[in-house]
Design an enzyme around this catalytic site. Structure first.
Site, PDB file in Angstrom:
ATOM      1  N   ASN A  30       0.851  -1.194   0.000  1.00 38.70           N
ATOM      2  CA  ASN A  30       0.000   0.000   0.000  1.00 38.70           C
ATOM      3  C   ASN A  30       0.883   1.239   0.000  1.00 38.70           C
ATOM      4  OD1 ASN A  30      -1.880   2.012   0.394  1.00 38.70           O
ATOM      5  ND2 ASN A  30      -2.972   0.970   2.029  1.00 38.70           N
ATOM      6  N   ASN A  66      -6.059   6.443  -1.417  1.00 42.35           N
ATOM      7  CA  ASN A  66      -6.933   5.834  -2.426  1.00 42.35           C
ATOM      8  C   ASN A  66      -7.450   4.459  -2.008  1.00 42.35           C
ATOM      9  OD1 ASN A  66      -4.855   3.997  -2.880  1.00 42.35           O
ATOM     10  ND2 ASN A  66      -4.182   4.931  -4.803  1.00 42.35           N
ATOM     11  N   GLY A 118      -6.064  -2.537   0.070  1.00 42.96           N
ATOM     12  CA  GLY A 118      -5.392  -1.253  -0.106  1.00 42.96           C
ATOM     13  C   GLY A 118      -4.102  -1.257  -0.895  1.00 42.96           C
ATOM     14  N   ASP A 130      -1.655  -1.065  -4.010  1.00 39.91           N
ATOM     15  CA  ASP A 130      -1.873  -0.208  -5.177  1.00 39.91           C
ATOM     16  C   ASP A 130      -0.610  -0.110  -6.036  1.00 39.91           C
ATOM     17  OD1 ASP A 130      -0.239   1.521  -3.661  1.00 39.91           O
ATOM     18  OD2 ASP A 130      -1.966   2.606  -2.865  1.00 39.91           O
ATOM     19  N   ASP A 188      -6.339 -14.134 -19.812  1.00 41.32           N
ATOM     20  CA  ASP A 188      -7.105 -14.990 -18.913  1.00 41.32           C
ATOM     21  C   ASP A 188      -8.034 -15.922 -19.696  1.00 41.32           C
ATOM     22  OD1 ASP A 188      -7.922 -15.479 -16.073  1.00 41.32           O
ATOM     23  OD2 ASP A 188      -9.862 -14.790 -16.819  1.00 41.32           O
ATOM     24  N   GLU A 209      -3.692 -18.297 -20.900  1.00 45.24           N
ATOM     25  CA  GLU A 209      -3.941 -19.226 -19.807  1.00 45.24           C
ATOM     26  C   GLU A 209      -4.657 -20.443 -20.388  1.00 45.24           C
ATOM     27  OE1 GLU A 209      -6.171 -19.489 -15.449  1.00 45.24           O
ATOM     28  OE2 GLU A 209      -7.052 -18.331 -17.091  1.00 45.24           O
TER      29      GLU A 209
END
Length: 616
Positions: free
Chosen positions: A132, A137, A157, A159, A328, A357
């Protein structure tokens, strides 16, 4: 179907304030190989008006669809000589709205950008759980779910700033490419930290930072001769995506008229893609079924959808100066459409690497998804997908190191995996790994045993392909997916938060247990960086005996001998058996210990050990 359309429709009140509410992509670039651009223009009843471009620019086409809130404007950027032009919305002769569209200049050599390859080590990060860097934010007013670190499946949190702050740690470890799980906006009510239910494909989730922060991370990596790899999702979006709420066309997504709200869960049997005997029903449910209730399945067969996905991918490459994609759930997409998608990207960026993937269990099935595959050709298909993930190795490696030797058990599993290499058209461009954000933690399976970890790391660092490791594995992090679910294999990295009692991101404050994992990983990966023989050399395998597997990586200049003894006792090898690979060498150097190793008669290999020996 009418009912489905109504469910997803936005209320008129929510869009009435703007005639042109959204334009996507918001801007583009001059000098692209493919100059054809599809601009989505969105606003309340916008199709009931006329679209006109300024500066005498004639669109190549204007397509209106069943939803009057959308118009698709087609242009040829090569024919436009001004850096900006206006998209004007007209009611008769009256101009009732406009949008200034910019065609930017590309960065020099953008088309020839380098991408990840077998020279690299990819470090996978789940951003919400790493560090974090900006507590301001953690929760933002524009998004529903607020930070709550006490909830295992909540927002914690982490980021982009937290990653930027710890680039020294990642680089010193030996990583050269960083793969982040999706960081685009995911504005569902809960369980959004993983990012795979995206609600805006052109916007970074503000709890991670901004588009500018994402580009800053990429540029800082590039300055270190590293690169950023985006986790791209073509198969599904979040149910709260603004376009899902107000579908451009009914067939933008897949729905099932015989099911409540059109939802049917995928059966996840993507082997039906190449099964010539598969029933139509099973294949349809596999490909068109939703991955989950909050993830509507996108219809890539719709040309407008495919163009949207293609342009969005290219936009991020160009804007954020990316070094690759991991895609993905690749086999869940329409494979013909995805072949066009991959080709459009690699036509624009010939060196750009995309790894899919391909979660399948055999080399035959996995290899069919790689570009120019002979197994794919047998089914009249070429994916145009440069790289695939070696899930066969992933499945066999823990068993290979944990079983007694049998005809097809123990180290024979690893040999059998590698003996299937001939099925791949580009075996060096296959991603190899033993865990990721969806799997059980390796150190949980092996009870934080450093010996088992060192064997696995040594193997994926020396076999053919692109090694990938998952954040925290290098300090022995654990997590029990069976008991604690996904959240437990996605724990917060110790030291990533100011309130953490212990900081493993600083090697000087790591625990003795963390140091053993970290220092081994750091030494191995930094050695690997400069080893062309590992990046692109040939492989020579020797069938395992007594649960000891020996293979060599070699080229004209170097030879590296890799010996794995998975037994609980020391094993002595008669080196005469390996004379065709050892040749005239009489000694070598152990990469990790630095000790000189005699190669004249026999070699003693300690229990639960992989030896990496550079031959002199």
């Amino acid at each position: 179907m009418k009912k489905i359309y109504t469910i997803f429709a936005l209320s008129a009140a929510s869009v009435a304030f703007a005639q042109i509410q959204k334009v996507e992509p918001a801007f583009w670039w001059k000098g692209m190989k493919n100059p054809e651009l599809q601009i989505l223009v969105y606003g309340k009843d916008i199709a009931n008006n006329e679209i006109e471009l300024s500066d005498g620019i004639k669109p190549k086409g204007i397509q209106k669809v069943e939803n009057p809130n959308y118009v698709f404007v087609m242009i040829n950027t090569d024919e436009i000589t001004v850096p900006q032009f206006k998209i004007n919305l007209k009611k008769g002769k009256k101009n009732i709205g406009s949008y200034t569209y910019e065609l930017k200049q590309r960065n020099p050599n953008s088309a020839s950008r380098e991408s990840f390859s077998s020279k690299d080590l990819m470090y996978l990060i789940m951003p919400d759980r790493f560090a974090n860097g900006d507590e301001k934010n953690d929760s933002t007013p524009d998004l529903i779910e607020e930070a709550n670190r006490s909830l295992p499946n909540g927002r914690h949190g982490g980021d982009l700033k937290g990653i930027i702050n710890n680039l020294d740690y990642i680089q010193n470890l030996g990583a050269t490419a960083v793969w982040l799980t999706p960081v685009n906006q995911d504005n569902e009510k809960a369980y959004t930290y993983h990012g795979y239910a995206q609600t805006d494909l052109y916007k970074i989730d503000s709890r991670y930072g901004s588009n500018e922060d994402y580009r800053e991370l990429s540029r800082k990596l590039n300055a270190r001769k590293m690169m950023l790899v985006m986790d791209y999702v073509t198969n599904h979006w979040g149910v709260s995506h603004w376009m899902i709420k107000d579908l451009p066309t009914k067939d933008w997504i897949h729905t099932f008229s015989d099911e409540k709200n059109g939802f049917k869960r995928s059966n996840y049997k993507t082997t039906t893609q190449f099964d010539t005997n598969a029933s139509d029903e099973d294949k349809k449910v596999a490909l068109d079924g939703w991955f989950d209730t909050t993830m509507p399945d996108i219809n890539q067969k719709n040309p407008l959808v495919l163009k949207y996905l293609t342009q969005n991918a290219i936009w991020w490459i160009e804007y954020a100066e990316l070094g690759g994609f991991r895609v993905d759930t690749y086999p869940y997409n329409d494979k013909e459409a995805m072949a066009k998608w991959a080709k459009a990207i690699t036509d624009e960026y010939p060196k750009f690497n995309i790894v899919g993937e391909t979660w399948l269990n055999t080399a035959g099935h996995i290899s069919a998804w790689q570009k120019d595959s002979k197994t794919g050709e047998a089914a009249n298909y070429n994916s145009n997908l440069p790289s695939v993930m070696d899930f066969m190795l992933y499945g066999d490696l823990p068993k290979a190191l944990n079983e007694k030797e049998g005809w097809d058990t123990g180290m024979n599993r690893l040999y059998n995996t590698m003996s299937s290499d001939f099925l791949y058209p580009d075996i060096n461009n296959v991603m190899v790994f033993f865990e990721n954000h969806d799997t059980e933690r390796w150190n949980e399976i092996f009870n934080s045993d450093p010996k088992s970890y060192k064997m696995a790391m040594s193997i994926i660092s020396t076999i053919r392909g692109i090694p990938q490791i998952y954040y925290g594995t290098e300090i022995g992090m654990r997590g029990n997916k069976n008991k604690g679910g996904d959240a437990d294999i996605r724990r917060d990295f110790p030291g990533g938060w100011k309130s953490d009692k212990q900081n493993a991101l600083n090697p000087s404050t790591q625990t003795p247990e963390q140091k053993e994992f970290y220092q081994f990983t750091q030494k191995l990966l930094n050695w690997r960086k400069g080893k062309e023989v590992i990046h692109s050399g040939k492989t020579k395998n020797f069938v395992p005996q007594n649960n000891v597997f020996v293979y060599f990586r070699y080229n004209e200049k170097e030879t590296v001998m890799v010996v794995t003894n998975s037994n609980d006792k020391e094993e002595a090898l008669d080196l005469k058996r390996f004379s065709e690979a050892i040749k005239s060498s009489i000694k070598g150097k152990d990469v990790i210990s630095g000790k000189e190793i005699s190669l004249q008669n026999s070699l003693s290999v300690p229990a639960k050990t992989t030896m990496i020996i550079e031959l002199n």
